[in-house]
Structure formats: C-alpha cells, structure tokens
Design a protein around this motif. Structure first.
Motif, short mmCIF file in Angstrom:
data_model
loop_
_atom_site.label_atom_id
_atom_site.label_comp_id
_atom_site.label_asym_id
_atom_site.label_seq_id
_atom_site.Cartn_x
_atom_site.Cartn_y
_atom_site.Cartn_z
N ASP A 236 0.85 -1.19 0.00
CA ASP A 236 0.00 0.00 0.00
C ASP A 236 0.89 1.24 0.00
O ASP A 236 1.62 1.50 0.96
N MET A 237 0.86 2.01 -1.09
CA MET A 237 1.71 3.19 -1.23
C MET A 237 1.13 4.43 -0.54
O MET A 237 1.79 5.46 -0.45
N PHE A 238 -0.11 4.33 -0.08
CA PHE A 238 -0.76 5.47 0.54
C PHE A 238 -0.78 5.39 2.07
O PHE A 238 -0.52 6.38 2.76
N LEU A 239 -1.13 4.20 2.59
CA LEU A 239 -1.33 4.05 4.02
C LEU A 239 -0.44 2.95 4.58
O LEU A 239 -0.18 1.96 3.89
N PRO A 240 0.00 3.07 5.84
CA PRO A 240 0.74 1.99 6.50
C PRO A 240 -0.24 0.91 6.99
O PRO A 240 -0.46 0.73 8.19
N SER A 241 -0.83 0.20 6.03
CA SER A 241 -2.00 -0.63 6.32
C SER A 241 -1.72 -1.80 7.26
O SER A 241 -2.54 -2.13 8.12
N ILE A 242 -0.56 -2.46 7.11
CA ILE A 242 -0.28 -3.61 7.97
C ILE A 242 -0.08 -3.16 9.42
O ILE A 242 -0.64 -3.75 10.35
N ASN A 243 0.68 -2.12 9.61
CA ASN A 243 0.88 -1.59 10.97
C ASN A 243 -0.43 -1.13 11.58
O ASN A 243 -0.69 -1.33 12.78
#
Length: 571
Positions: A236-243
């Motif tokens: 995901d280049m926009f949001l730190p989705s995994i974290n």
C-alpha cells in the motif's frame, strides 16, 4: 462513466445487477467506498458476494458535499432499519479506505447492534500516511502543485498490473505477456477516466473527509464491540495498512487480520484477492447471532475450485493421486464409482501424515462426485502455514466434536474421520474414538479407506522435538499427560499417492442393536481388517505401476495431455 456524472442528488444506495438473488436467510452487506465515492469498487466480487449477501453499495456523487456527520447518520439510519427488520441477524459493513474509517465511526455509535466489519486498508492511519504528507506539501502552493498531487493519486493508488490480470489469472490460466499487453492497451482510456473522478474541488473535499473520519473513528475505538476482519496490503503506497491493522487489533477485542503482501491500496480491484473466500475461511460468515461451523458452511464455488494451488497441473502431476473404490460385489475399480450417491457417508481411516492427503482427496470428490467431504480435524492439528489452513477450511474441514458430527449426519453429509484423533494423525498409539456409535445410530454408510505413498513424499522426524513445548500443556488432567508436538517433515524422493476405499458397510436398519457390544466389536474388527487388507493390497500393487515415478507421468502428460487418465496398475 455513468456513476461519475453529476445528477445533483444526495448519497444513495444501489444494488449491482450482477449480484443476483442471494440464498435464503442471507445477511445484509453494506459497502462503503473509498474517497472515489462511486460505489463501484466491488465490481470484481459482486457476483460471488451476491450469492450469500443482500448487497447494497453506497454511492456519493462527485459534486456532493455532504459533511462527515451527515454520511455517518445516513449509514447509521440504514443500519438501524435493517436491525429492526431482522434483529437476530448480523449486519455486515464492508469499508474500503475512507469507507473503513466511516464504518468504524458507525460501529462506535451503535455498540448494541450485531455488526461485522470487513475493512480493506482502513484510512484510520491517514495522519501517518504518505497521502497526508503529500497533501500537506501541495497545500503550500495548491494551484501550481495540484496536477502533481492528482497524478500521484491516480498512479500510486493501486497495482494497475494486478487490476489488469483480474479475470485472467488463476493457477491454470495465467495470462501470457502478449495477452496482458493487449489488455493494457485496450484499457488505457479507463485510466484517463480515473482523473475525471477527482475534479480539484472534489479531491480536496474527499481528502478532508478522510482526515475527519480518521480522527472521529480513532477517538471512539474503545467503544467498538463489533467483530472485525481487516484486509491489509503489503504494498500500500498510501497508508501503513499492515501496521494499522495490528494497531486496531490491539485495541478492538474481536479482530482478525489477513495480510496480502503483494497487493496495493485498491486491494478489492486487484488479482490474488478472493474476498468471499477470505470471509468464509476466517469463519467470519454467519447468518445469525452465533457462528455455526456446519450450518454456516458455504460450499466452494467453481472459481475457488479452479484457483486452489492443489488444482494446478504441476501439483496434480507431482502427487499423481489415483483413487480406487470397491463395488458391492467386492470388485475394485478405478475412480469413485463404489462410493454411494447419497449420505450420510462416514469415511474412516486409521493413518495419515498431518492430513497431507486430505486436500487431494476432497478435490477428487468435488471433481468426480460433485460433493463436499467434511474432514473432521482435531483443533490441535492446525497446519503450519496459512495457505494449508485456508484451503482445508475452504473445502470443508471442520473441528472434530460430537456436536459437529451429529449435525453433519443429520444433514446426510459426506464425512472424513480419523478415529484416533490427533494421536492417530501423528502416527502415535491411541484408542479409537467412540464416535462410530453415533454414526450407527443415524444409519450412516461406513467406508474404511487407506492411502499409500505419503511415506515416500516426506519423512517425519520426532527427535527434533526433544525439549520443545508440549501443545497439550495446561489442558485437562489426563490429556495434559499425553505429550503432543507438531512433527517436523523432511522431503523424500517422490512417488505417487494411492487411495483405496473399501466396500461400503451399511448400518441403516441396525439402530435397534446400537448398544449391542458384540455388534459394535464386530463392526470395529471389520473396519480394522479392511485397513490391513487394503494397505497390503496397495503396497503390493504399486510395485506394478509403470507410472509410479514423476518422470513417467510427465512424459504421459506431454504425450496425451490429460492428468485425469494417467494409467496405474491393473486392479
């Protein structure tokens, strides 16, 4: 193109035509889109979801300026109406990006309603995102830098290559480079359409909504009682989705996470994501207040069947699984002709290697008989990696219990049972379970079966388990004394898997002698005799198989082009 036209109307719900009519008692699923607001983000999954949900998609017109509070109240009103109409059913909210933050906001305001949130890269991490940083820089000189922002928005939003592969991918029909290139050229005009979704004023408004929604949801996370399933992208280049997914799971009690390492922000539009399959295999799908492993099980679709890695030609060639069954007259035939066409059928085996053979077994029953075989697996024998667990659940594996067995028998299902539980599965000494008695009570046809060849695929080494944690430590008295460790498997030179189903043992009509110990002992002895006799038969006959080796099967495939008809020994 129709959805981005301005009609001057407010936000509204629509049901995609391709969803069709769902099963009876299906719950409602409300889809909340990302900042595009079109509601078209489910296009890849509409048909699959429409079979088991009443799907409603939120559409926010391009020029609509409804504030965040108005959007929350609009969704909330629909949730409360649905709850009033069906108070015993859960309500699903599928929120993508901005829609994820919006879904959490609604859930926080309605803690007494049974909500299940499926969140795809929720935007609750907006303040810590690249998008927020880019927006802050551009706002310093908005007129000069707006074009750069829109360019970055449309080009970094997702993995466009994975979007193009959708509908073309799969283990058996991966697209060639030429096919992929041709499709990219054909779809170039659609990328220009993406720019039209975000006129300057609309983009600024939607980004502000995303920021407000993230703040609103984050301030109320502790009030959320809903059940969550978070889909997080690794690229995901926009949001730190995994974290962000892990952060939310630490705050919200009932929260599961599924990570898609190779997908981008627009995860629902990209290949490699089977949304309904993920919902099913995480036990997130239910029709009423509590999940029931049997009643809420959804059979695998044709797409799921074709896309499983075990259905690839290389895996099928590698295992070379060949099946034999026994007819009423005792004749052994190739295939599953000897298996009854009606249930309940209880298929029992005395040995396995960590359930390695179960998946090929289940796929062959689907392929030839068109039925799902429910493998009753011990809770302690969960496979080592997610993919094995995912596939086993998808194709019918259910935790072993007398309650689940009873339900399957009453539904006249096909059931696979290893009577010795976990100790038998790991080839250790143990007493058979008393569950066969229940099968006789409900008139099930019992079919002993054996499999030979798993000993040539891998080797189990228990010496390495010395000093390792006993998985039964802390359990009830007697069980805690019986050590259980996950075995370590080492690959061996490959051969071929051979399955043999014994002559069906009919118990219907014997319910009146259910408590006759002599009858039960005779039945148990017959099953054990079949185990021994058929194991010896396969061990002997496989020596006569000219296609036992992988190389021989490969040349057969190259010559005749079929994996279904690779010969074996003469019966």
């Amino acid at each position: 193109m129709d959805l981005i036209k301005s009609d001057g109307g407010p936000p509204r719900w629509f049901c995609p035509v391709s969803c069709g009519k769902p099963l009876s008692d299906s719950p409602v699923l409300l889809y909340l889109p990302g900042i595009d607001g079109t509601g078209a983000g489910l296009v890849v999954h509409e048909k699959a979801l429409g079979k088991v949900f009443h799907v409603q998609c939120l559409h926010i017109p391009v020029w609509d300026r409804t504030p965040l509070k108005g959007l929350i109240e609009f969704v909330e009103e629909t949730v409360r109406i649905e709850h009033t109409l069906s108070p015993n059913k859960p309500i699903y909210i599928l929120g993508e990006s901005f829609g994820g933050a919006l879904a959490l906001s609604v859930a926080a305001r309605n803690p007494t309603i049974d909500l299940i949130l499926v969140l795809a890269n929720p935007a609750t991490s907006y303040q810590r995102s690249y998008l927020h940083a880019i927006n802050g820089i551009v706002n310093l000189r908005p007129n000069e830098l707006y074009g750069i922002k829109r360019f970055l928005m449309t080009n970094l939003m997702g993995d466009y290559l994975k979007m193009e592969i959708v509908g073309m991918d799969g283990p058996n029909d991966s697209p060639s480079f030429l096919q992929l290139f041709r499709r990219c050229v054909e779809d170039l005009p659609l990328f220009h359409l993406m720019l039209n979704i975000f006129p300057k004023e609309t983009l600024e408004w939607r980004l502000k909504l995303a920021e407000l929604a993230a703040d609103y949801a984050n301030s109320r996370l502790f009030a959320i009682t809903a059940q969550l399933l978070i889909l997080a992208s690794g690229k995901d280049m926009f949001l730190p989705s995994i974290n962000e997914a892990h952060r939310l799971s630490r705050i919200i009690k009932r929260c599961k996470i599924r990570v898609f390492e190779d997908n981008g922000h627009t995860i629902l539009l990209e290949s490699g994501v089977q949304l309904l399959s993920t919902i099913k295999t995480t036990h997130t799908y239910r029709r009423f207040s509590k999940h029931d492993h049997v009643e809420d099980f959804l059979p695998p679709s044709i797409t799921e069947f074709k896309k499983t890695p075990m259905e690839t030609w290389c895996y099928r060639l590698f295992t070379g699984a060949t099946m034999f069954s026994t007819m009423e007259d005792g004749k052994i035939v190739r295939g599953l002709e000897g298996i009854p066409d009606e249930g309940p059928v209880l298929i029992v085996s005395n040995r396995t290697l960590r359930g390695f053979e179960i998946i090929s077994f289940a796929l062959e029953f689907l392929r030839e008989k068109g039925v799902v075989v429910h493998a009753l697996t011990h809770p302690e024998t969960v496979p080592f990696n997610f993919e094995d667990d995912y596939i086993m659940k998808l194709f019918g594996a259910i935790s072993i219990s007398a309650k689940n067995l009873l339900k399957l028998l009453l539904r006249k299902s096909y059931i696979l049972l290893y009577p010795g539980g976990a100790r038998d599965i790991f080839h250790r000494k143990g007493s058979p379970q008393e569950l066969l008695r229940m099968s006789v009570k409900y008139g099930a046809t019992i079919i002993p079966f054996v499999v030979v060849g798993e000993d040539e695929i891998s080797e189990m080494v228990n010496e390495f388990n010395q000093g390792k944690t006993n998985l039964r430590k802390g359990m009830s008295e007697e069980i805690s004394k019986q050590e259980l460790h996950f075995p370590i498997l080492l690959p061996k030179i490959h051969s071929r898997l051979y399955y043999l189903f014994a002559k069906p043992i009919k118990t219907k009509g014997n319910e009146n002698i259910l408590h006759d110990k002599d009858y039960l002992q005779k039945l148990y002895s017959q099953i054990n005799c079949d185990f021994e006799e058929h194991t010896n038969y396969l061990l002997k006959k496989r020596e006569e198989d000219p296609y036992r080796g992988l190389v021989e099967r490969f040349f057969w495939l190259m010559t005749y082009g079929s994996l279904d008809q690779i010969p074996s020994f003469d019966q």
